[in-house]
Structure formats: structure tokens, C-alpha cells
Motif scaffolding. Structure first.
Motif, PDB file in Angstrom:
ATOM      1  N   LYS A 109     -32.359  63.531  -2.068  1.00 13.69           N
ATOM      2  CA  LYS A 109     -33.408  63.479  -2.954  1.00 13.69           C
ATOM      3  C   LYS A 109     -33.419  62.783  -4.255  1.00 13.69           C
ATOM      4  O   LYS A 109     -34.269  62.118  -4.715  1.00 13.69           O
ATOM      5  N   SER A 110     -31.926  62.702  -4.703  1.00 15.11           N
ATOM      6  CA  SER A 110     -31.806  62.300  -5.982  1.00 15.11           C
ATOM      7  C   SER A 110     -31.830  60.707  -5.947  1.00 15.11           C
ATOM      8  O   SER A 110     -32.384  60.094  -6.839  1.00 15.11           O
ATOM      9  N   TYR A 111     -31.897  60.039  -4.864  1.00 15.88           N
ATOM     10  CA  TYR A 111     -32.252  58.477  -4.764  1.00 15.88           C
ATOM     11  C   TYR A 111     -33.604  58.166  -4.804  1.00 15.88           C
ATOM     12  O   TYR A 111     -33.864  56.903  -4.944  1.00 15.88           O
ATOM     13  N   PHE A 131     -41.329  57.604  -2.448  1.00 19.19           N
ATOM     14  CA  PHE A 131     -40.840  58.034  -1.056  1.00 19.19           C
ATOM     15  C   PHE A 131     -40.573  59.646  -1.367  1.00 19.19           C
ATOM     16  O   PHE A 131     -39.879  60.380  -0.359  1.00 19.19           O
ATOM     17  N   LEU A 132     -40.916  60.160  -2.429  1.00 22.03           N
ATOM     18  CA  LEU A 132     -40.883  61.588  -2.730  1.00 22.03           C
ATOM     19  C   LEU A 132     -42.232  62.108  -3.276  1.00 22.03           C
ATOM     20  O   LEU A 132     -42.386  61.665  -4.351  1.00 22.03           O
ATOM     21  N   ASP A 133     -42.743  63.215  -2.655  1.00 20.43           N
ATOM     22  CA  ASP A 133     -43.878  63.822  -3.161  1.00 20.43           C
ATOM     23  C   ASP A 133     -43.857  64.989  -4.344  1.00 20.43           C
ATOM     24  O   ASP A 133     -42.368  64.987  -4.606  1.00 20.43           O
ATOM     25  N   GLU A 134     -44.727  65.421  -4.818  1.00 23.67           N
ATOM     26  CA  GLU A 134     -44.536  66.522  -6.122  1.00 23.67           C
ATOM     27  C   GLU A 134     -43.833  67.510  -5.728  1.00 23.67           C
ATOM     28  O   GLU A 134     -43.152  68.042  -6.802  1.00 23.67           O
ATOM     29  N   ILE A 138     -43.074  57.136   4.763  1.00 22.83           N
ATOM     30  CA  ILE A 138     -42.155  56.307   5.481  1.00 22.83           C
ATOM     31  C   ILE A 138     -42.719  56.419   7.053  1.00 22.83           C
ATOM     32  O   ILE A 138     -42.195  57.458   7.944  1.00 22.83           O
ATOM     33  N   ASP A 139     -43.678  55.725   7.479  1.00 21.74           N
ATOM     34  CA  ASP A 139     -44.385  55.458   8.578  1.00 21.74           C
ATOM     35  C   ASP A 139     -44.343  54.493   9.253  1.00 21.74           C
ATOM     36  O   ASP A 139     -45.313  54.069  10.350  1.00 21.74           O
TER      37      ASP A 139
END
Length: 422
Positions: free
Chosen positions: A149-151, A157-160, A167-168
Motif C-alpha cells: 500500500k505504501s507505493y 490506485f488506493l481508495d479511502e 485497475i480494470d
């Protein structure tokens, strides 16, 4: 006193008249090592504690070709086990060698099971072309996408909630790889690029997501599947050329790239989930992680998958022994939540749909792949430790490292594997 002696004598006579306690010994073979082996041994031990009338005597043999060779030779002379673990991808070979006993609906009933209890894809893979069942699926295991997750903090690409999103498509995935590289990842997507299994599973997933067939009706890469295979290899080659995946990474190295924080993504089997969980619990992972099914990168959702299953050798067996074996299998299926702790998805739907499994993460998140699992083709040259795996390491791996053009590699796979079908 005389009355007491009379009572005692009668009691002894009654005890002697009772039938001897009949305990069924079930000979069990498996190929399970590591965390899988530990969990299975624990299940066997618990079964034996709960069933004094049935005792499992377990033996673990070497995985792969040695295991299936041992099964074939032992069954041929009537010295096989009473029950054995079996990869569903090896079913066609087992059926061709006549080593598997049919499992009827009546057998399932004795085990306390029914066909409706299992996911369709797994049940199909456990059946012959005649529709008869020759194994009972225990799990569905596939490759999944692990992520660091850190990247992706603060990115699209990361939700709340900190979950992977957006990524679809292949384009979106490659955009995420480029983002991770910009963020300092030295291997944005790590998998075993120098290992037959790692290369094959990624290739097969990309092929199936295009709707391609590796082998169908006795033909290797039929019709436009040749072009689709070349495209899959082209994609994997591009990941090398862009510096997004490691070069010639052995299995252990590919895992280490992720656990050390150098890889943003890791494509590997569900069996590495316990590694991540244990490291996170011990505080040695160093980052927050998650895992999802391989996204829909191409035209359709599909993921390479296989299953551990239970099979009964095709050899003479007394009815009471077979009944004991079926009770063992039924108990294992109903207690599959413990096996799911190894990262697997239970093939037995009552466990997969249970509240206990719903709370098991990340398993519950990626469990929907059971509906789109892509098993190896029905062929004697497919499945674990087979010629298709040899083609992955001998042809596809060199191609993705620039030693063959993608179409050259696809044509070579077609030629080599077709020759083995003649």
C-alpha cells in the motif's frame, strides 16, 4: 457374597460376549509440505482424536512427478493408499492411467456431501469427459495480486479505506507499474520469472483473459490462440523491457522482493498468504499489504487455478473400508476452515459461504475468483510438473528476457507440445 460373585460372573460373561471393537485403519498419502503440511497433519490428528473407530495413518511423499509416478506404480500392483491428495490439473493423466476410482452420488451421500455443495468450476475439473466424478475438490488455489500500500498512498490506485482500486484494464495496471517505479520500486511487479510455475501461471492467465486456449480437442494453440499466446508473451516481455519485473528471479527471490518492500506488486499463489500474515503479525513486514484476485486486464475475467482434491485409488477395497474413507473425506470438507488458513478458498461452498470464512482476510476478498477460475486444459501433457510447465521455463522465460520474439516463442510452444500429443 454368593450373590455378588454371581453378578460379577454374569458381567464378565456379558463383556466377553460383546463383539470385538472394529477399528478401520485408513492409509493416507499426500504431497503436502511447508505450511500446508503442518495444517493437514493437524487436521489428521484432530480427526483421529474424534474418531476412535477410524484412524488415519498418513504419509507425505515428494511433490510432483515422483508422487504421481509412485501412485501409478503402487495402484498397478494393488499396493496404493486408501485415499490420496490429488491435483485436479493431473486428472486427465490419472484417468488415462486408470488409477482413479469413480465417486458416485451414493458415495457422496455416505460422506454427507452432494454435488451442489461444490463450486461448478472445481466440480468440472474433478470430472472426466464422461461427466463422472473421480475426485472431491478440497480447495481452489490460484495466483493472486499482492500489493504494498505504501507505493500507492494518495494515488488513484488506493481508495479511502486503503484498498486497491482503479485497475480494470491492462493500460491501468501498467500505469500503476509506472507509478510504483516513479515512487522508487525496483521491481514494480515481482513474480518468479526464472521459474516454470511462476512464468506458466502468469502466461496462462493472460492467455485465458483473451479467451484463448492452450490445448483444445487435441490441438495446441488452435485458431487465433496462437496470436493470443504471442500477445501474452509480448506483454510479459514489455514488463521486462520497462524494468517493471525482475530478470530470471527464482521463486524465493521473487517473494523476497515483495516482503523486503522492493516490489509494489507480487503475482503468486494464495499459499504465500500465511507468509505475509505471519510477518505482519511479527512486525517484520515493514508495510501494509493487501491481496486481490488478478484484475481483469484483458477481455474477460479469468485466473489460473488448480485444486487439491481427495481421490480413491482404483483398486479392490472392502465396503466397510470405503465407507470409512468417505467419512474421512466428508469430515475434512466440513472442517475446511482450518485448511483455508493456508490461503486457500474452500471448494466446499458451505464453508466458503460461512461467517467464519467471511471474516478471513484477505481470503474473503479474493474468493470471488472461484467463479472464474481457469483450470489447465484436459490433457495428459498439462497440469503440475508436466510438459506445459517445461515449455514455460524452456521457451516462455527466455522469450520474456529478450532471447526469442513473442511469435517465435508461441510457434515453438505449439510445435513442441503438439509433438507430445501424437
Amino acid at each position: 457374597m454368593r450373590l455378588l460373585k454371581t453378578i460379577l460372573a454374569a458381567s464378565v460373561a456379558s463383556f466377553v460376549a460383546l463383539p470385538a471393537f472394529a477399528q478401520q485403519q485408513v492409509t493416507w498419502w499426500d504431497f503436502l509440505a511447508g505450511g500446508d503440511g503442518v495444517r493437514m497433519k493437524a487436521l489428521i490428528e484432530r480427526f483421529n482424536e474424534e474418531h476412535p473407530d477410524i484412524q488415519i495413518s498418513g504419509t507425505t511423499l515428494e511433490w510432483g512427478v515422483p508422487y504421481y509416478t509412485k501412485v501409478r506404480t503402487s495402484v498397478a500392483v494393488g499396493q496404493g493408499p486408501d485415499v490420496m491428495t490429488y491435483h485436479l490439473s493431473r486428472m486427465p493423466l490419472g484417468l488415462s492411467e486408470d488409477v482413479l476410482s469413480e465417486i458416485t452420488d451414493e458415495d457422496l451421500k455416505v460422506a454427507g456431501l452432494s454435488r451442489d455443495d461444490f463450486f461448478t468450476r472445481a466440480l468440472e475439473a474433478a470430472s472426466g469427459e464422461d461427466g463422472k466424478l473421480y475426485a472431491i475438490p478440497f480447495d481452489i488455489h490460484s495466483i493472486i495480486l499482492y500489493y504494498n500500500k505504501s507505493y500507492f498512498e494518495g494515488s488513484e490506485f488506493l481508495d479511502e479505506e486503503g484498498n486497491l482500486t482503479g485497475i480494470d484494464s491492462l493500460e491501468a495496471f501498467e500505469r500503476a507499474l509506472a507509478h510504483a517505479k516513479d515512487e522508487g520500486s525496483t521491481a514494480p511487479v515481482s513474480y518468479a520469472t526464472g521459474d516454470d510455475g511462476g512464468v506458466y501461471r502468469v502466461f496462462f492467465t493472460l492467455l485465458k483473459q483473451q479467451g484463448g486456449d492452450l490445448i483444445k480437442d487435441g490441438e495446441v494453440l488452435p485458431g487465433d490462440s496462437l496470436d493470443k499466446a504471442a500477445k501474452a508473451i509480448e506483454i510479459m516481455t514489455r514488463w521486462t523491457e520497462n524494468g517493471w519485473q525482475p530478470e530470471q528471479a527464482e521463486y524465493e527471490a521473487s517473494v523476497a522482493l515483495f516482503t523486503s518492500g522492493k516490489a509494489a506488486f507480487h503475482m503468486n499463489g494464495v499459499w504465500e498468504v500465511p507468509t505475509m500474515v505471519d510477518m505482519a503479525d511479527k512486525g517484520t513486514l515493514g508495510f501494509e499489504w493487501g491481496a486481490v484476485q488478478i484484475p481483469k486486464l484483458m477481455e474477460q475475467q479469468a485466473t489460473w487455478a488448480d485444486s487439491h482434491a481427495f481421490a480413491i485409488p482404483a483398486q479392490d477395497m472392502a465396503p466397510e473400508k470405503r465407507e470409512a474413507v468417505l467419512k474421512v473425506i466428508g469430515w475434512m470438507e466440513k472442517n475446511g476452515i482450518e485448511w483455508a488458513g493456508a490461503g486457500h478458498i474452500p471448494a466446499y461452498k458451505p464453508v466458503a459461504e460461512s461467517p467464519e470464512f467471511a471474516e478471513m482476510e484477505p481470503n474473503a476478498t479474493y474468493s470471488k475468483l472461484a467463479e472464474t477460475a481457469a483450470y489447465d486444459p484436459r490433457s495428459q501433457i498439462a497440469g503440475v510438473a508436466s510438459p506445459v510447465y517445461d515449455a514455460a521455463i524452456n521457451v516462455i522465460s527466455p522469450a520474456i528476457h529478450g532471447y526469442l520474439e513473442p511469435m517465435q516463442a508461441a510457434e515453438q510452444i505449439k510445435t513442441e507440445l503438439q509433438s507430445k500429443l501424437r
